[in-house]
Design an enzyme around this catalytic site. Sequence first.
Site, PDB file in Angstrom:
ATOM      1  CE  LYS A 198       4.656   1.280  11.021  1.00  0.00           C
ATOM      2  NZ  LYS A 198       3.978   2.419  11.985  1.00  0.00           N
ATOM      3  CG  LEU A 236      -1.955  -1.072   1.232  1.00  0.00           C
ATOM      4  CD1 LEU A 236      -2.435  -1.050   2.667  1.00  0.00           C
ATOM      5  CD2 LEU A 236      -3.114  -0.668   0.177  1.00  0.00           C
ATOM      6  N   GLY A 237       2.104   1.007   0.702  1.00  0.00           N
ATOM      7  CA  GLY A 237       3.058   2.408   0.637  1.00  0.00           C
ATOM      8  C   GLY A 237       4.096   1.814   1.439  1.00  0.00           C
ATOM      9  CG  PHE A 288       7.585   2.007   9.138  1.00  0.00           C
ATOM     10  CD1 PHE A 288       6.922   1.022   8.484  1.00  0.00           C
ATOM     11  CD2 PHE A 288       7.246   3.363   9.252  1.00  0.00           C
ATOM     12  CE1 PHE A 288       5.870   1.365   7.899  1.00  0.00           C
ATOM     13  CE2 PHE A 288       5.928   3.442   8.778  1.00  0.00           C
ATOM     14  CZ  PHE A 288       5.373   2.829   7.894  1.00  0.00           C
ATOM     15  N   GLY A 289       9.451   0.577   6.663  1.00  0.00           N
ATOM     16  CA  GLY A 289       9.501  -0.606   5.772  1.00  0.00           C
ATOM     17  C   GLY A 289       7.798  -0.429   5.062  1.00  0.00           C
ATOM     18  N   GLY A 307       6.991   3.423   4.130  1.00  0.00           N
ATOM     19  CA  GLY A 307       7.509   4.383   5.059  1.00  0.00           C
ATOM     20  C   GLY A 307       8.898   4.226   5.510  1.00  0.00           C
ATOM     21  CG  ASP A 324       5.582  12.240  12.203  1.00  0.00           C
ATOM     22  OD1 ASP A 324       5.629  13.636  11.487  1.00  0.00           O
ATOM     23  OD2 ASP A 324       6.035  11.208  11.474  1.00  0.00           O
TER      24      ASP A 324
END
Length: 801
Positions: free
Chosen positions: A519, A497-498, A502-503, A500, A616
Amino acid sequence: MSITKLWIVLALSAGVLAAHGQPGDTLTSSTPLSDNQTLTSAGGIFELGFFSPGNSSEWYLGIWYKEIPDQPIVWVANRDTPLNGSVRILNLTADGNLLLLNKDANILWSTNTSNATYPLLQLSDSGNLILTGGIPKSILWQSFDHPSDTFLPGMKIGLDFAAKLDRHLISWKSSSDPSPGNYSYGMDPHGVPEVYIWEGSSRTFRTGPWNGKGWSGRPDMWTNGVLRFHFVMNQHEVYYTFESLNKSVLCRAVIDESGVLQRLVWSTTSTRWDIFWLVPEDPCDQYATCGANGMCTTTYSPRCQCLQGFTPKSPKDWDLRENSDGCVRRTSLNCSTDGFFPLQKVKLPDTSNASTESNKTLNECRDLCLKNCSCLAYALNGESMCITWLSDLVDIRIFIDGGDDLYIRLADSELDSIRSNSGNKIRLAIAVTIPVLSSLLLLCVGLLLWLKRRRRNHGKVMSSHSIGSKESELELPLFDMRSIKAATNDFSVDKILGVGGFGPVYKGQLEDGREVAVKRLSKNSIQGIDEFKTEVLLIAKLQHRNLVRLLGCCIEDEERMLIYEYMQNTSLDAFIFDRRKSSLLNWQKRLDIIIGIARGLLYLHQDSRLRVIHRDLKASNILLDHEMNPKISDFGTARTFRAGQTEGNTKRVVGTCGYMSPEYAMGGLFSEKSDVFSFGVMLLEILSGKKNNVVLQADQRINLLGHAWMLWKQGRCLELLEESISHSYPVSEVFRCFQVGLLCVQEGSEDRPTMGEVVLMLSSESVMLPQPNRPGFYVTRTSIGEDCSPSEITITELEGR
Ligand SMILES: *[C@@H]1O[C@H](CO)[C@@H](O)[C@H](O)[C@H]1NC(C)=O
Ligand SMILES: *[C@@H]1O[C@H](CO)[C@@H](O)[C@H](O)[C@H]1NC(C)=O
Ligand SMILES: *[C@@H]1O[C@H](CO)[C@@H](O)[C@H](O)[C@H]1NC(C)=O
Ligand SMILES: *[C@@H]1O[C@H](CO)[C@@H](O)[C@H](O)[C@H]1NC(C)=O
Ligand SMILES: *[C@@H]1O[C@H](CO)[C@@H](O)[C@H](O)[C@H]1NC(C)=O
Ligand SMILES: *[C@@H]1O[C@H](CO)[C@@H](O)[C@H](O)[C@H]1NC(C)=O
Ligand SMILES: *[C@@H]1O[C@H](CO)[C@@H](O)[C@H](O)[C@H]1NC(C)=O
Ligand SMILES: *[C@@H]1O[C@H](CO)[C@@H](O)[C@H](O)[C@H]1NC(C)=O
Ligand SMILES: *[C@@H]1O[C@H](CO)[C@@H](O)[C@H](O)[C@H]1NC(C)=O
Ligand SMILES: *[C@@H]1O[C@H](CO)[C@@H](O)[C@H](O)[C@H]1NC(C)=O
Ligand SMILES: *[C@@H]1O[C@H](CO)[C@@H](O)[C@H](O)[C@H]1NC(C)=O
Ligand SMILES: *[C@@H]1O[C@H](CO)[C@@H](O)[C@H](O)[C@H]1NC(C)=O
């Protein structure tokens, strides 16, 4: 006469194409290509034809993705010589020259090839346009040897010495003008070959040398499950290329008009290009930002420091964060007695003036450098390549994880003083790290307990942790690796999906039919294990309709994953910053989203059992469910406060530029009020559909906050509104919302309202609002690199001086 003939030929060939149903992938010398005709690669991926970018009246010959929305252009032939008339012809002559002609048969572009028999032009599924000829067939010319601004899998960036080719990308002038712009991306073969981004002839970014695993400057990309990179060097050529691990996943790298290289991967699930990585990404990516013999780090402030044994050349400038002069040696060298200081986990300095010797061990490399009095540093690159530097060390950056080791030549006395100082340093480091370590230890023990118990009672897991002084229970389903693998089709690339810091995040479907987002913490993620644990511990305890819900986690061997409910409408930024999608959000919807976020944040700050500062908040961290209800996500950087505590301090400022309050970005000071600032920025972004970290008025470098403030002072608030909501809205509500936004982004944190007050102000017409003061950070400082720490302000650091 000849013109008529030509038209007959054209008409005939069009007839042939039509009869075939699909235009082919091949052009022969008897059938020119004209106007609306195109070639399509065999698999239907790429198309070659004429296009005019934007609304310009000029036409170009180019290659684009046939089936992807907006048909992104990957190659342009006549970048400098557009066609302006209504007639456009691509003609392959019988002797193998490819000509681009206008109405008057002027040649606007050609491949300059000739002397071939049986020429054939073919568009391949890799996006390469290949001109072949002769018997046996050989390649006369190919578009991959003359790239535009796009790097496709299989293309080579670098040099071919025999063919005298230097394949490099050059940016477009603007999105509607493909002529060569100011930026290029290519290889410099001097010393050790590296890939650079140049603005004109000055460097703005470099990758670092190739160390066998990847580029020294991008340890986060050394292993990833999506792309694989190759570097080849021999006496004929030196180049860099990449491939997509799943051949059917489309990817490309583009250098844009502002000099940013983005690597994009097409996601079939969310039908958009995901940014897989981009450079320059942070201020430390900016070439030589700390000058000669300086080093850059994003984790401390100030980010520029001199190398050990060096001191600022112009101390006054250095204190003002003007670092370009760099650093000079404190004690001059004495060849016979010098030693080396090891600097670990770095991006090796610029190698364009360095020398190399292959097949060396670390000790041999050291001896080589020690013996040569002009050698200033050495490093072992990859298995056995010894690099020695003979001039200043330029563009070093420090990583938390990954990177290479560099050995810097220093005078003996300098090394002695480092050795005797290190006692103090270690004590200082311990003082700083013990609290961090001990909390980490607690978490580790907790996780161990958790794993142990899991073996006893599968399914549910329980464990106790102490955060602050409170004992708290953790109850969270643990998923096993097998079911996550099944849910995500074995982490299939097309489920991403995306990606970031972090992975990657995958979309998955559990056996019971529930859709989830997984995630997956990448193994060499820079934001490491502690962020993961923070997130697990925090979010497991938080339950609110405006917070994303954690369904469970998965910890097995080296894998760490979080499983969330899947949000159908992805994230807020995908709506408000997208011209097409933003029209789906009318005024009421936007107000509902703003109030939803405010409620979620109020819960975090005041109502949850723990008091949480998110740190954040930004549009991409607000997810939207199927009813467009906002849910705050991404708690990897959140902090909890004890009762009575109102402010925290960190030397590791994490967050996103454009959303950070001045006191946090510059002083590391965070509190509820720094979240309120980020909320205010987001509110104004929702109203305007514009990003804050983009310059809105180039002459004054004013960003969204500055723009909003200016409109407010002139009473022109309604002009801020995104065009698509310019019809139906209650004016008083807009004014109120606008004013609340400005109150939240005021420079002084004590002036900003609390989230409780914000929710009240937004939901009640009768509450009187105070007049806002000037916002913080209303000018942007740099266009790229997004430096958040202005030079006028010095930070008192936790680190001792
Ligand atoms: C090309 O297509 C455009 C729009 O579809 C049309 O107006 C134009 O007449 C076509 N030209 C030719 C030569 O067919
Ligand atoms: C092209 O022009 C039309 C009408 O003038 C306008 O609506 C459209 O936004 C323009 N497109 C671009 C890409 O500039
Ligand atoms: C079209 O281009 C030709 C050659 O580049 C030039 O001579 C001519 O003036 C241009 N015509 C227009 C209308 O711009
Ligand atoms: C295009 O190529 C064909 C074959 O070589 C040739 O006969 C024709 O004259 C060319 N057309 C133009 C406009 O150059
Ligand atoms: C062909 O030659 C011309 C004139 O020398 C040159 O301007 C042009 O760039 C060359 N075309 C290509 C594709 O190399
Ligand atoms: C074309 O080929 C002939 C014979 O092979 C050769 O004599 C001639 O020089 C070549 N011309 C060019 C322009 O390469
Ligand atoms: C390219 O550089 C020139 C000169 O420095 C400048 O005027 C122009 O704005 C730059 N173009 C872009 C797209 O940055
Ligand atoms: C360098 O070191 C040697 C040995 O310690 C000493 O004799 C010599 O004077 C030194 N030279 C300089 C320039 O300091
Ligand atoms: C390499 O050497 C040249 C010539 O001495 C110098 O101008 C340049 O700055 C050096 N580059 C680096 C990265 O040290
Ligand atoms: C590397 O060096 C060793 C000993 O110095 C030698 O035996 C070996 O053949 C060398 N390997 C290559 C590839 O040159
Ligand atoms: C030191 O090494 C460089 C590069 O290998 C070489 O050019 C230079 O001659 C060497 N100097 C000495 C004194 O050996
Ligand atoms: C590769 O991607 C395609 C479509 O994106 C997908 O159907 C296929 O399963 C993937 N293959 C592997 C091995 O992941």
